[in-house]
Design an enzyme around this catalytic site. Structure first.
Site, PDB file in Angstrom:
ATOM      1  N   LEU A 107       0.888  -1.165   0.000  1.00 63.16           N
ATOM      2  CA  LEU A 107       0.000   0.000   0.000  1.00 63.16           C
ATOM      3  C   LEU A 107       0.922   1.209   0.000  1.00 63.16           C
ATOM      4  CD1 LEU A 107      -2.752  -0.711   2.714  1.00 63.16           C
ATOM      5  CD2 LEU A 107      -3.055  -0.584   0.234  1.00 63.16           C
ATOM      6  N   ASP A 108       0.500   2.287  -0.659  1.00 60.05           N
ATOM      7  CA  ASP A 108       1.294   3.511  -0.653  1.00 60.05           C
ATOM      8  C   ASP A 108       1.463   4.029   0.778  1.00 60.05           C
ATOM      9  OD1 ASP A 108       1.249   3.365  -3.398  1.00 60.05           O
ATOM     10  OD2 ASP A 108      -0.385   4.817  -3.619  1.00 60.05           O
ATOM     11  N   LYS A 109       2.477   4.859   0.969  1.00 54.60           N
ATOM     12  CA  LYS A 109       2.729   5.440   2.303  1.00 54.60           C
ATOM     13  C   LYS A 109       1.498   6.184   2.837  1.00 54.60           C
ATOM     14  CE  LYS A 109       6.095   8.554   4.455  1.00 54.60           C
ATOM     15  NZ  LYS A 109       7.328   9.330   4.231  1.00 54.60           N
TER      16      LYS A 109
END
Ligand code: URA
Length: 233
Positions: A101-103
């Site tokens: 998942l993106d930051k």
């Protein structure tokens, strides 16, 4: 497997802690006190510490609710990683996130040390779906819905397989997206094709397994065998 190695893996302790348990006479094999770490175990042997039998787990599978600002990696020089959130709970395991998942994204991240399983759930051919709640900066349109269903072609020419999207609120700003692929920044890039920006992105489910609502951001727990099976359906 050697008894000391088995102890370290199943009791989640270091080899020297395992040695101490053995020396203190806290370990039995099939009910008989055993102090020798180099004892070779057979499959059927039952090892107990202070009378409590240990169950050997070949692999572990963890559901984590990723908070914003944490990166989906095992180690990182600057940022806290999803593996850092486990603290020292698994000193003997090399856990890694199965999928990213993106930051800035939040929600369900699966951590495991089972490379084969991770590969299986990420392989596009296996069609393991991921479900997201996405907050947009402009309402969902019929054009986006039709485009997602047909398969979006990204700005760089990447042709994606069909995905599902539906509005969850009357204003069309909160939507549910279901993907069976995992291309870098996929959802943001898919909406970007239609000039829509993503304000928030949360993963609710992997395959048939939903994120446990009891897990606050940053919290995690191990999955049962039945839950692991729900992922692949
Ligand atoms: N798609 C994105 O753009 N970001 C995520 O974190 C997951 C899917």
């Amino acid at each position: 497997m050697r008894l000391d190695k088995y102890l370290a893996e199943t009791a989640q302790c270091t080899r020297s802690e395992a040695k101490t348990l053995l020396q203190k006479g806290k370990v039995t094999v099939n009910g008989t006190l055993c102090k020798k770490g180099d004892t070779q175990l057979r499959e059927t042997d039952v090892v107990a510490v202070e009378g409590r039998p240990l169950a050997y787990q070949k692999f572990v599978y963890i559901m984590l609710n990723k908070p914003e600002g944490v990166v989906s990696a095992s180690i990182d020089k600057r940022d806290t990683t999803v593996v850092d959130l486990l603290g020292d709970a698994y000193p003997r395991r090399e856990l890694f996130p199965a999928g990213r998942l993106d930051k800035t994204s939040t929600g369900f991240v699966l951590l495991t040390d089972d490379g084969g399983f991770a590969h299986d759930i990420l392989a596009p051919k296996r069609h393991v779906s991921k479900t997201y709640t996405v907050t947009l900066d402009t309402p969902l349109t019929a054009e986006m819905k039709a485009g997602f269903a047909a398969g979006v072609t990204l700005a760089d020419g990447t042709a994606l397989s069909p995905a599902e999207v539906e509005a969850m609120t009357p204003d069309g700003l909160t939507v549910r997206v279901l993907l069976k692929q995992g291309v870098y920044h996929q959802i943001k890039r898919m909406f970007g094709v239609y000039g829509a920006g993503v304000n928030a992105l949360h993963r609710d489910a992997i395959g048939g397994l939903a994120l446990d609502a009891a897990l606050a951001p940053g919290q995690w727990r191990e999955l049962s065998d039945a839950e692991v099976a729900e992922i692949t359906g």
